[in-house]
Write a protein that holds these residues in place. Structure first.
Motif, mmCIF file in Angstrom:
data_model
loop_
_atom_site.group_PDB
_atom_site.id
_atom_site.type_symbol
_atom_site.label_atom_id
_atom_site.label_comp_id
_atom_site.label_asym_id
_atom_site.label_seq_id
_atom_site.Cartn_x
_atom_site.Cartn_y
_atom_site.Cartn_z
ATOM 1 N N ILE A 176 57.415 72.047 77.929
ATOM 2 C CA ILE A 176 55.986 72.083 77.575
ATOM 3 C C ILE A 176 55.197 72.806 78.651
ATOM 4 N N LEU A 177 55.543 72.582 79.925
ATOM 5 C CA LEU A 177 54.856 73.265 81.016
ATOM 6 C C LEU A 177 54.981 74.778 80.871
ATOM 7 N N PHE A 178 56.185 75.247 80.557
ATOM 8 C CA PHE A 178 56.390 76.688 80.389
ATOM 9 C C PHE A 178 55.566 77.223 79.224
ATOM 10 N N LEU A 179 55.632 76.536 78.071
ATOM 11 C CA LEU A 179 54.882 76.994 76.900
ATOM 12 C C LEU A 179 53.377 76.933 77.148
ATOM 13 N N TYR A 180 52.936 75.904 77.836
ATOM 14 C CA TYR A 180 51.517 75.725 78.179
ATOM 15 C C TYR A 180 51.050 76.901 79.043
ATOM 16 N N ALA A 181 51.778 77.172 80.125
ATOM 17 C CA ALA A 181 51.393 78.243 81.040
ATOM 18 C C ALA A 181 51.511 79.612 80.378
ATOM 19 N N GLU A 182 52.561 79.781 79.581
ATOM 20 C CA GLU A 182 52.743 81.065 78.888
ATOM 21 C C GLU A 182 51.595 81.320 77.916
ATOM 22 N N GLY A 183 51.190 80.284 77.189
ATOM 23 C CA GLY A 183 50.093 80.451 76.247
ATOM 24 C C GLY A 183 48.766 80.668 76.927
ATOM 25 N N LEU A 184 48.512 79.942 78.002
ATOM 26 C CA LEU A 184 47.236 80.061 78.703
ATOM 27 C C LEU A 184 47.092 81.430 79.363
ATOM 28 N N SER A 185 48.180 81.917 79.934
ATOM 29 C CA SER A 185 48.134 83.207 80.638
ATOM 30 C C SER A 185 48.456 84.385 79.721
ATOM 31 N N SER A 186 48.898 84.091 78.487
ATOM 32 C CA SER A 186 49.275 85.129 77.529
ATOM 33 C C SER A 186 50.378 86.031 78.057
ATOM 34 N N SER A 187 51.308 85.455 78.826
ATOM 35 C CA SER A 187 52.427 86.253 79.342
ATOM 36 C C SER A 187 53.581 85.336 79.722
ATOM 37 N N ILE A 188 54.784 85.807 79.468
ATOM 38 C CA ILE A 188 55.975 85.060 79.871
ATOM 39 C C ILE A 188 56.048 84.955 81.387
ATOM 40 N N SER A 189 55.600 86.002 82.076
ATOM 41 C CA SER A 189 55.625 85.965 83.543
ATOM 42 C C SER A 189 54.762 84.825 84.072
ATOM 43 N N GLY A 190 53.649 84.532 83.402
ATOM 44 C CA GLY A 190 52.812 83.404 83.813
ATOM 45 C C GLY A 190 53.540 82.089 83.644
ATOM 46 N N GLY A 191 54.277 81.944 82.528
ATOM 47 C CA GLY A 191 55.062 80.738 82.330
ATOM 48 C C GLY A 191 56.136 80.578 83.384
ATOM 49 N N LEU A 192 56.790 81.688 83.752
ATOM 50 C CA LEU A 192 57.844 81.632 84.773
ATOM 51 C C LEU A 192 57.279 81.305 86.145
ATOM 52 N N ILE A 193 56.096 81.811 86.451
ATOM 53 C CA ILE A 193 55.451 81.477 87.730
ATOM 54 C C ILE A 193 55.165 79.984 87.797
ATOM 55 N N ALA A 194 54.645 79.405 86.714
ATOM 56 C CA ALA A 194 54.354 77.967 86.693
ATOM 57 C C ALA A 194 55.627 77.151 86.863
ATOM 58 N N VAL A 195 56.697 77.560 86.179
ATOM 59 C CA VAL A 195 57.969 76.841 86.274
ATOM 60 C C VAL A 195 58.532 76.928 87.690
ATOM 61 N N ALA A 196 58.490 78.125 88.278
ATOM 62 C CA ALA A 196 59.004 78.290 89.646
ATOM 63 C C ALA A 196 58.226 77.427 90.630
ATOM 64 N N LEU A 197 56.905 77.408 90.499
ATOM 65 C CA LEU A 197 56.087 76.598 91.404
ATOM 66 C C LEU A 197 56.351 75.111 91.194
ATOM 67 N N TYR A 198 56.613 74.704 89.960
ATOM 68 C CA TYR A 198 56.954 73.308 89.689
ATOM 69 C C TYR A 198 58.253 72.928 90.398
ATOM 70 N N PHE A 199 59.267 73.773 90.297
ATOM 71 C CA PHE A 199 60.530 73.514 90.986
ATOM 72 C C PHE A 199 60.331 73.489 92.501
ATOM 73 N N TYR A 200 59.554 74.427 93.027
ATOM 74 C CA TYR A 200 59.378 74.532 94.479
ATOM 75 C C TYR A 200 58.586 73.359 95.046
ATOM 76 N N ASN A 201 57.780 72.710 94.199
ATOM 77 C CA ASN A 201 56.986 71.546 94.631
ATOM 78 C C ASN A 201 57.394 70.301 93.853
ATOM 79 N N HIS A 202 58.690 70.192 93.593
ATOM 80 C CA HIS A 202 59.183 69.175 92.668
ATOM 81 C C HIS A 202 58.837 67.755 93.107
#
Length: 712
Positions: A176-202
């Protein structure tokens, strides 16, 4: 008037798929979502196993690792799966006489047990269908003179089925976090950035890998999905600028929002506070004319459906009398009343009416004390106010202010700088649009909502560190907007290759510290062991009758109930006003009221915790006898205030707040531990715990064999 560029942008964004960046990228989204889901499932399950060596623990050790309220919640799942049928187990938790002895309570109504009931139902159905797989067992030698234990793993083991559902919830959160970020930023790269930051600050985003049975682990995916649906509705409305209610009613985000809201309320009592912040954020947008009154009323209707279902189904007073429900009612009433007023009158009328109406409903008309402890905690954070139950909360590190380590982590991984950068880009974009479109059309309502929601979560986390689990994931979502094509084009980064280079550079900088943090997390290998508590539980099983009633520290009581099935008089569910000292918060303590404290305050935890007070032994004994306690368990570290890191947080300090008359007397707990405990009878001692027996046998002689046998 819209510009030519705006018309092109609007025509390219389809109302039917508002959260999809482009048709060419659509097929990638399910693939990436699936990969991220699998990766996070493996991540949390591996961290959990590495931390405890869970696969090689005995059943008792596994249950002991579920401390405090985790053990209490898991005990209900254990009750269901150990029953012959699901209906029998459901009957037992509806007629529970173990958790608050001597009362028989409907635990399903009182606690948020929907996850345990659902998983227990799944277990019984799999068992009935013959689909429970075989389990793998082996004998584990523990060394140090300890007896070997049998360990089993696999979905045939009930605890592993429970954990698998928890890991699936964690995986759903990441999806859901990936889909949320991807939709809000209108880009897959935005979703991947959110996911990476989530992992890095797990560790700052979730505690699921350390505390699986906590309510937040089941509720948060639904909460995130609910906010995702709100964002989807707002973005669709912004694109079309006119949405018929019949069309909106048929859209999946509305059904999804109703389902997610209901699931959140069923899984976690704190969900209501999150929804209260959401309503307030939407109200601010309405008062600023960013979203229309009609749309807000439709949001209220969507909220009202699950709230009504939840209250009728569970008869839960905590939600019925909550700030969330009061705000929902008041804001709906004044939105209807102001709909035909002139704008310059309607907005002030609505602001004043909603705020005062909420206050009137909450604190005058209803005046419920079920969530009074929340407001007392906030008061204690902002002022010098304190009482017994607020100190029990605020003396815990989880309820302290947000610690420096969290700020340091989110800065080093570039989470906070990236989120701030996104905020600057958003404001600059709105400023540029303001010059052509004016207010409020220049404001993207779905982005504005998420900024306000994140701001609310930041304030919550600053005051209560535990709530950073809301702040950090939403910062990841806001950080994803740094990759939004619209914003980057406004600062003249129009070349796709240049945008890709900038994002790759940002990703590399985030990964420099982030990957190192991931490596440190996975390199830790531990093993759970608590020999003293295991000895205590074993002694209880062997030497006390099955109906023996226990009292003591809240967190320990949950483990005693879980592993020995003995009745307890107090438990860790401190949200219940009967289990905490709410009565004292409204009493002015002085010499005239002190003699009446015991009659005014009947709450269980306060009465049990007299074992840490400065009262005389006979008074404590009488209090526990009146509660029908057979055994009281003392933890020596609490008796001697070992490890009290915060000033004024020793147990005697808490009691001095409410029992000033006895403040110069010595504490009773050390006497009960090592002195003459008469009229109690000391029956068990080891390095950590002391068990005192109450009852007709009043011999003050200690049994040397019992104590010597259980000491190291």
């Amino acid at each position: 008037m819209a510009t030519k560029g705006d018309r092109k942008r609007k025509s390219s964004e389809k109302p039917t798929k508002p959260l999809t960046s482009s048709h060419t990228e659509t097929w990638l989204i399910p693939v990436v979502t699936l990969l991220i889901t699998i990766l996070h499932h493996a991540h949390v399950s591996t961290l959990f196993e590495n931390d405890r060596h869970f696969s090689h623990l005995s059943e008792v050790e596994r249950e002991m690792s579920f401390r405090t309220e985790m053990g209490m919640y898991y005990s209900y799942y254990k009750t269901i799966v150990e029953s012959e049928t699901f209906s029998e187990g459901l009957y037992k938790i509806k007629h529970d006489n173990l958790t608050e002895y001597p009362s028989t309570i409907n635990a399903l109504k009182k606690f948020n047990l929907f996850p345990e009931v659902a998983i227990g139902f799944l277990y019984h159905n799999l068992k009935w269908l013959g689909m429970i797989p075989t389990r793998l067992c082996w004998q584990v030698e523990r060394g140090e003179g300890l007896t070997p234990v049998t360990s089993c793993e696999g979905l045939g083991e009930p605890i592993y089925l429970y954990l698998q559902v928890v890991w699936c919830c964690a995986s759903a959160t990441m999806a859901i976090l990936f889909l949320y970020a991807e939709g809000l930023s209108s880009s897959i790269s935005g979703g991947l950035i959110a996911v990476a930051l989530y992992f890095y600050n797990h560790n700052d985003c979730t505690r699921v890998q350390w505390t699986p049975p906590l309510r937040e682990n089941f509720a948060y995916p639904a909460l995130l999905g609910q906010m995702f649906n709100v964002t989807s509705i707002l973005k669709r409305y912004m694109i079309t600028r006119k949405v018929k209610w019949n069309d909106m009613h048929q859209d999946s985000p509305n059904r999804g929002m109703v389902i997610c809201t209901l699931l959140s309320l069923l899984c976690w009592q704190f969900s209501q506070f999150v929804f209260a912040t959401q309503l307030f954020a939407l109200l601010i947008l309405k008062w600023l004319q960013i979203i229309p009154n009609e749309l807000y009323k439709k949001f209220c209707l969507i909220h009202a459906i699950p709230v009504t279902i939840f209250i009728i189904w569970t008869q839960n007073n905590l939600v019925l009398c909550s700030l969330y429900t009061c705000m929902l009612i008041a804001s709906t009433i004044f939105s209807l009343l102001s709909s035909k007023l002139p704008l310059h009158i309607a907005v002030p009328f609505e602001v004043a009416g909603t705020l005062f109406g909420t206050q009137f409903l909450k604190f005058v008309l209803i005046n419920s004390e079920d969530d009074a402890h929340i407001f007392d905690i906030l008061t204690a954070k902002l002022t010098n106010y304190k009482n017994f139950h607020t100190m029990l909360y605020t003396c815990s590190s989880e309820f302290d202010f947000l610690q420096y380590e969290t700020y340091e982590a989110i800065i080093k991984t570039l989470l906070l700088p990236t989120a701030i950068m996104s905020g600057i880009l958003i404001l600059y974009y709105w400023y540029r649009c303001y010059r052509t479109e004016g207010l409020p059309n220049c404001i993207e309502m779905h982005v504005a909502y998420n900024l306000l929601q994140t701001g609310a979560f930041i304030i919550m986390a600053i005051f209560i560190m535990r709530l950073k689990l809301f702040m950090t994931p939403h910062l990841c979502i806001i950080a994803s907007l740094v990759s939004n094509k619209r914003y980057l084009e406004k600062i003249e980064i129009k070349n796709p290759k240049v945008r890709a280079f900038v994002l790759a550079l940002l990703f590399a900088c985030m990964s420099f510290t982030g990957i190192q943090r991931l490596y440190e997390e996975h390199s830790f290998v531990g093993e759970y062991s608590n020999i003293e508590q295991e000895q205590l539980l074993d002694w209880i099983q062997r030497n006390t009758p099955s109906n023996a009633v226990f009292a003591g520290k809240m967190s320990l009581m949950a483990n005693i109930m879980l592993s020995t099935r003995r009745p307890i008089v107090n438990n860790p569910y401190y949200e219940d006003k009967e289990m905490r000292s709410v009565g004292l918060s409204h009493i002015q303590i002085n010499s005239s009221t002190l003699p009446n404290i015991s009659s005014l305050c009947r709450e269980r935890t306060l009465k049990v915790y007299e074992i840490f007070s400065r009262k005389d032994v006979s008074t404590v004994y009488k209090t526990l006898m009146d509660m029908k306690v057979d055994y009281v368990v003392l933890e020596e570290s609490l008796c001697y205030d070992v490890g009290s890191s915060m000033p004024g947080c020793q147990m005697t300090d808490l009691w001095d707040l409410v029992d000033e008359r006895n403040s110069r007397r010595p504490p009773v707990c050390p006497i009960l531990c090592r002195g003459n405990p008469y009229p109690f009878r000391r029956v068990f001692v080891n390095r950590r715990y002391v068990v005192l027996q109450l009852g007709p046998s009043m011999s003050i002689e200690l049994n040397p064999k019992i104590i010597e046998y259980h000491q190291f």
